[in-house]
Every structure is written in structure tokens, then in C-alpha cells.
Design an enzyme around this catalytic site. Structure first.
Site, PDB file in Angstrom:
ATOM      1  N   LYS B  98      -6.527  -9.460   1.836  1.00 43.48           N
ATOM      2  CA  LYS B  98      -5.963 -10.689   2.401  1.00 43.48           C
ATOM      3  C   LYS B  98      -5.896 -11.677   1.253  1.00 43.48           C
ATOM      4  O   LYS B  98      -6.916 -12.186   0.789  1.00 43.48           O
ATOM      5  CB  LYS B  98      -6.840 -11.235   3.535  1.00 43.48           C
ATOM      6  CG  LYS B  98      -6.357 -12.600   4.007  1.00 43.48           C
ATOM      7  CD  LYS B  98      -7.196 -13.189   5.110  1.00 43.48           C
ATOM      8  CE  LYS B  98      -6.931 -14.685   5.196  1.00 43.48           C
ATOM      9  NZ  LYS B  98      -7.674 -15.348   6.266  1.00 43.48           N
ATOM     10  N   GLY B 159      -9.395 -23.196  10.206  1.00 47.99           N
ATOM     11  CA  GLY B 159     -10.571 -23.786  10.855  1.00 47.99           C
ATOM     12  C   GLY B 159     -10.288 -25.036  11.659  1.00 47.99           C
ATOM     13  O   GLY B 159     -11.212 -25.649  12.190  1.00 47.99           O
ATOM     14  N   ALA B 185      -4.950 -18.115  11.069  1.00 46.23           N
ATOM     15  CA  ALA B 185      -5.500 -19.467  10.956  1.00 46.23           C
ATOM     16  C   ALA B 185      -4.883 -20.448  11.945  1.00 46.23           C
ATOM     17  O   ALA B 185      -3.706 -20.349  12.285  1.00 46.23           O
ATOM     18  CB  ALA B 185      -5.338 -20.043   9.552  1.00 46.23           C
ATOM     19  N   GLY B 186      -5.722 -21.366  12.378  1.00 47.68           N
ATOM     20  CA  GLY B 186      -5.276 -22.454  13.236  1.00 47.68           C
ATOM     21  C   GLY B 186      -5.580 -22.285  14.706  1.00 47.68           C
ATOM     22  O   GLY B 186      -5.608 -23.258  15.461  1.00 47.68           O
ATOM     23  N   ASN B 207     -11.139 -16.722  12.787  1.00 41.64           N
ATOM     24  CA  ASN B 207     -12.577 -16.691  12.503  1.00 41.64           C
ATOM     25  C   ASN B 207     -13.294 -17.833  13.209  1.00 41.64           C
ATOM     26  O   ASN B 207     -14.048 -17.630  14.149  1.00 41.64           O
ATOM     27  CB  ASN B 207     -12.793 -16.764  10.978  1.00 41.64           C
ATOM     28  CG  ASN B 207     -14.256 -16.588  10.576  1.00 41.64           C
ATOM     29  OD1 ASN B 207     -15.178 -16.637  11.385  1.00 41.64           O
ATOM     30  ND2 ASN B 207     -14.491 -16.358   9.308  1.00 41.64           N
ATOM     31  N   THR B 208     -12.976 -19.083  12.792  1.00 37.27           N
ATOM     32  CA  THR B 208     -13.725 -20.241  13.285  1.00 37.27           C
ATOM     33  C   THR B 208     -13.702 -20.374  14.809  1.00 37.27           C
ATOM     34  O   THR B 208     -14.721 -20.707  15.422  1.00 37.27           O
ATOM     35  CB  THR B 208     -13.142 -21.526  12.655  1.00 37.27           C
ATOM     36  OG1 THR B 208     -13.087 -21.349  11.242  1.00 37.27           O
ATOM     37  CG2 THR B 208     -13.989 -22.739  12.973  1.00 37.27           C
TER      38      THR B 208
END
Lengths: 66, 257
Positions: B98, B159, B185-186, B207-208
């Protein structure tokens, strides 16, 4: 001899190979990757690759990330 | 036929890819990873802390059979990203990466010029490159042109949990490139993941949103359901949006008429 190990100047015995350095540091070789002077040293070259004075050595592992 | 997707030589069933950062502890991470049903998990490459011998290794807590996707997070130049990718390959013995080249510390938006350059080098070295990029279709095309195996536009800053801020650009990217498009992301909650899939994304990476939820394991389940629901809705073909009503019950045969 002095080397830069993971960003810090350190004294290590002269003429160490990558394999010897990892053993010296107590690092389990299968879990890390090693770079000397910005080039990866593959595991099959750990025994042969000699570290010289002033070399920059990076020892890395996987950590959590996204 | 099973609804699978492929990247490089690998074929996957789960369309949810998850990160391993920001968890309160490894046991929680392990339960969340399992609950997510993910087959691919991202990991970062960092200097080993030489003062902490015998510390628990992340790898021991990643469920067996999950494919590792090393990232080049926090690299700010093409050179740093290339070196980190090479170290990741040496650690994992796989060719997936990645690729991130960050251009701005506050927003973590990519430096797309350096990203394309790093991708070009890594593709030549045999990597299967999955670049984290912004939602710009022109950059996506350049990444495809240099041989990336997929493109991964951000829905919003890493995040941030802001969701898919420009769904139209994500759609235009899908029209522009032939390689798989993953939203990376987001995402903040399950409806964001569902929306990404409804737009036609091949998969979603997050992830977050899971790791920092109050209950990460339950959120992992929610994200899994959101991704699956969104994928099915995409395949089913949603109705067009209309300004006015279209009655579901007959307008004739009413009593008292």
C-alpha cells in the site's frame, strides 16, 4: 567501530556481519528486515554481509498501521 | 458464482480491508480483525525498538491466514516510500504494497507527483502497487498508466471519519480507470462503507473507524455488514432518484369512491 544504528550512533565490535550484529543485539532474525546504507540486506546475505565503520544500519519490523 | 475480486495474483471474497493501528491492545485488535471477516490487513514498517527486547509482536496477534499488506505510511518522499516498500517486502516476502507518499502533515493528503514516481519505480521492481491517492481522476489515470494494480482514492482525510466527501469523483475515477478502485480512508461508520460499495468500489479499506469506535469488535461487525449490504445493493441496481412520489399501493379500488 561506530555505526549509526536505527538513527543513533553506537559502538559495536569490529568486523561484524549482519547475522552477528542481530545476535549481539538479541534480535530474532525472522521478524526483522535490515537495511545497510539504504540498501536492503536479504536474509540469505546476513552471514556474508560485513558491516563497516560509519555504516548506517536500519533494523525494522511490522507494527500496527492503516 | 461466488462474488470475488482479484488483485495481482490474489483472489479475495471479503471486500473489507482493515488496518492494525490505533487499537487499545492486541487482544481487542485480534477480535476486531476476526469480526471484520477481512482477508487483507495493513501493517506499517518501523524501526525496531532495540531497548525493548522480547516485547509482544504484532504478527502473533493477526489471525492466521490473513494476508499482510505493508504500507509506506508517513513517508514524505518517493525515496523514503521506495525504501520502506523494499523493507516491507523483505519482512513479508510478498509483493503487495500500500503505497503512501504524504504531502501534508495536517491533512495527510498525498503528494501525487511523488506518488506516481514511487509507483513507477516499484512496479518495475515487481511490486503489486496499491496507491493511496486523493479523489482526482487524472492522478488515478496516471497511477494506472505506470502499472499500479489498483487505485485507492480517499473518501476523506485519513482518520477523519468524514465519510465519502465527493462520491461523484469516486464514480468518475471508476469510469476513468480499468484497474480496481478501492476506497481507502475517511470512512466513519457503516453507512459510509455501504455508500462506497454502492458507488461500485471493489472494496473498502479502513482502520480508525473500527479501532477507535467505543466497541471496536461490534463496529467491525457493522462494517462487514455495511460492505456486504452496499455490495449487494450495487449488484442489484438501485432505482433512479425521482423528485416526486411513485405510489407503492394501487391508487384505484379505494373504498368510498
Amino acid at each position: 567501530m561506530q555505526v549509526r544504528l536505527n538513527g543513533e550512533l553506537r559502538e559495536i565490535p569490529d568486523g561484524m556481519t549482519v547475522a552477528r550484529l542481530l545476535a549481539h543485539l538479541g534480535v530474532k532474525a525472522p521478524r526483522v528486515a535490515v537495511e545497510v546504507n539504504e540498501a536492503v540486506v536479504t536474509k540469505d546475505r546476513y552471514e556474508a554481509h560485513k558491516i563497516g565503520p560509519g555504516d548506517t544500519v536500519e533494523i525494522v519490523a511490522f507494527v500496527g498501521g492503516g | 458464482m461466488a462474488d470475488t475480486w482479484s488483485i495481482g495474483k490474489q483472489t479475495f471474497t471479503s471486500r473489507l480491508l482493515v488496518g492494525t493501528g490505533k487499537y487499545a491492545d492486541f487482544p481487542t485488535m485480534q477480535r476486531a480483525l476476526t469480526a471484520s471477516g477481512a482477508e487483507v490487513v495493513t501493517v506499517a514498517v518501523r524501526r525496531l525498538d532495540l531497548s525493548k527486547k522480547g516485547e509482544a509482536s504484532l504478527l502473533e496477534w493477526i489471525p492466521k491466514g490473513m494476508k499482510l499488506l505493508p504500507n509506506t505510511a508517513a513517508c514524505f518522499t518517493a525515496e523514503e516510500a521506495i525504501r520502506t516498500a523494499r523493507l516491507g517486502r523483505e519482512l513479508d516476502m510478498g509483493d503487495l504494497v500500500k503505497l503512501e507518499v504524504i504531502g501534508d502533515r495536517r491533512t495527510l493528503f498525498p503528494d501525487v507527483e511523488a506518488l506516481v514516481e514511487a509507483a513507477r519505480v516499484l512496479v518495475k521492481e515487481g511490486f503489486t502497487v496499491l496507491p493511496y491517492t486523493n479523489d482526482d481522476p487524472v492522478t488515478a489515470r496516471k497511477l494506472e498508466d505506470v502499472g499500479c494494480a489498483a487505485v485507492m482514492p480517499a473518501g476523506a482525510p485519513i482518520g477523519s471519519g468524514l465519510g465519502i466527501r465527493n462520491p461523484f469523483n469516486i464514480r468518475i475515477i471508476m469510469e476513468t480507470v480499468k484497474v480496481p478502485v478501492l476506497v481507502d480512508a475517511g470512512v466513519g461508520t457503516a453507512s459510509d462503507a455501504a455508500l462506497a460499495m454502492e458507488l461500485g468500489a471493489v472494496a473498502v479499506l479502513m482502520n480508525t473507524a473500527i479501532a477507535e469506535a467505543k466497541d471496536p469488535v461490534l463496529m467491525a461487525e457493522a462494517m462487514r455488514a455495511g460492505v456486504e449490504g452496499g455490495r449487494k445493493a450495487f449488484l442489484a441496481g438501485r432505482i433512479p432518484m425521482k423528485l416526486h412520489a411513485s405510489a407503492s399501493s394501487p391508487m384505484t379500488g379505494l373504498i368510498g369512491t
